[in-house]
Design an enzyme around this catalytic site. Structure first.
Site, short mmCIF file in Angstrom:
data_model
loop_
_atom_site.label_atom_id
_atom_site.label_comp_id
_atom_site.label_asym_id
_atom_site.label_seq_id
_atom_site.Cartn_x
_atom_site.Cartn_y
_atom_site.Cartn_z
CG ASP A 62 -0.09 -0.05 2.54
OD1 ASP A 62 0.91 -0.63 2.73
OD2 ASP A 62 -0.72 0.72 3.58
CD GLU A 114 4.50 0.89 6.71
OE1 GLU A 114 5.57 1.41 7.71
OE2 GLU A 114 4.17 1.83 5.94
#
Lengths: 319, 54
Positions: A62, A114
């Protein structure tokens, strides 16, 4: 190395802002299957070689929101995630694909959150057996990240009695400024946002602190702190076999290694909160470009990172 | 087999050390890296630097 560069170009070209990562997840899983590695999707994460227990490579797919379309020019791949952290992730994926003898020992996980709440790293930390771990974050191809600061994200709430500006007493904003000055004596907070009126002021503080320097946020009769996130700092053991493997591999690739103490936080903090197995962070790319509009990685840097990871993975599973 | 500490010159013995292992000099405490075993070679360990970001 054309295949490695195509992998990174393709991965960066797929938007994967936290919360909307499924296309990138699917692409990476299919790439792994195509390369003969076992890969599954679990809770939005790609898990490669899920039964391996000798070494964990932990990356994230991400990103924060974008910086325009991907561009390839002057030897750079430019685009959101090229450094943080699809560069390190793709370098590790490619390196692992080139080491079939490591597939029963080395697991790779690409988490989807994250940049958000790191709930996948927490779940892995609490469900997997402990194993040595390389967190895939950029520190430069010849840098080894050995520490991350801790982070406190807190809302400061201030209340004051309504009064006339010509009368005695203090407005809430004045109390807030005093409180912030008190906090600044203990640490160096970033003020993320601030709003309020005469009676009430709120500020969100983002505090990064090194090992052994956790600031104490003290409430008063006029102000209160609500801690939203409290992530402890982490410092790796420089005597671990992972550090030794990376030092050797960087030197074999012609580099002069350095150790990095990062001012940010990563999933290394999350794992390190409970794991005693060795953890270190490594990945190509200049982390000063993380989250900026100029995020880009030089292809030579990326290729060197692959070379170092390949050597370090081989070396660490032999020990 | 011994080698001089590159910082203070003290004699350091290779008692089962490994390549790229980090050790403290027993005399001056400096962090050292084992660069090679044959011949035995030590260098100051890589420096620690502060770096922004994740």
């Amino acid at each position: 190395m054309d295949e490695a560069i195509e992998l990174l170009k393709d991965a960066v070209s797929i938007d994967s802002v936290t919360g909307d990562t499924h296309r990138c997840t699917r692409f990476l899983m299919e790439w792994c299957l195509d390369k003969g590695m076992e890969a599954v999707i679990d809770g939005g994460a790609v898990i490669v070689n899920p039964k391996a227990r000798g070494l964990l490579l932990l990356g994230h797919l991400d990103t924060v929101p974008g910086c325009g379309p991907i561009m390839v020019e002057d030897g750079f791949i430019k685009g959101r995630g090229s450094v943080d952290a699809k560069g390190p992730l793709c370098a590790a994926l490619y390196a692992l694909s080139q080491l079939p003898e490591a597939h029963d020992r080395v697991m790779l996980v690409a988490v989807p959150d994250e940049e958000g709440c790191s709930s996948t790293a927490r779940r892995l930390r609490d469900s997997l057996p402990q194993m040595p771990c390389i967190v895939l974050e950029p520190g430069g191809w010849n840098g080894i990240t050995i520490s991350y600061r801790g982070r406190i994200l807190a809302d400061m709430m201030v209340r004051a009695k309504r009064s006339h500006s010509g009368a005695e007493g203090r407005f809430s904003a004045e109390v807030a400024v005093e409180m912030l000055n008190e906090v600044k004596k203990k640490c160096d907070p970033r003020i993320v946002s601030m709003k309020g009126d005469i009676e009430r002021t709120e500020a969100r503080l983002d505090i990064r602190y090194p090992m052994g320097s956790k600031p104490r946020l003290e409430n008063t009769s006029e102000s209160w702190f609500y801690v939203l996130e409290d992530t402890p700092p982490y410092r790796a053991d420089k005597g671990s076999h992972l550090v030794r493997s990376l030092l050797g591999s960087i030197r074999n690739a012609g580099g002069s290694p350095s150790f990095k103490n990062k001012t940010g936080t990563s999933d290394m903090n999350v794992l390190g909160e409970k794991w005693t197995a060795p953890i270190v962070a490594y990945g190509p790319g200049d982390s000063k470009l993380d989250h900026t509009d100029d995020e880009r990685i030089h292809l030579e840097e990326y290729i060197k990172g692959i070379q170092v990871l390949k050597g370090a993975i081989s070396s660490s599973i032999r020990q | 087999m011994t080698e001089d500490c590159p910082v203070c010159g003290a004699d350091i013995a290779n008692n089962g050390l490994l390549t790229n292992e980090l050790i403290p000099c027993p005399d001056c405490g400096s962090d050292l890296e084992v660069i090679a075993l044959s011949p035995f070679k030590l260098e100051p360990a890589p420096e620690e630097k502060e770096d922004w970001g994740e």
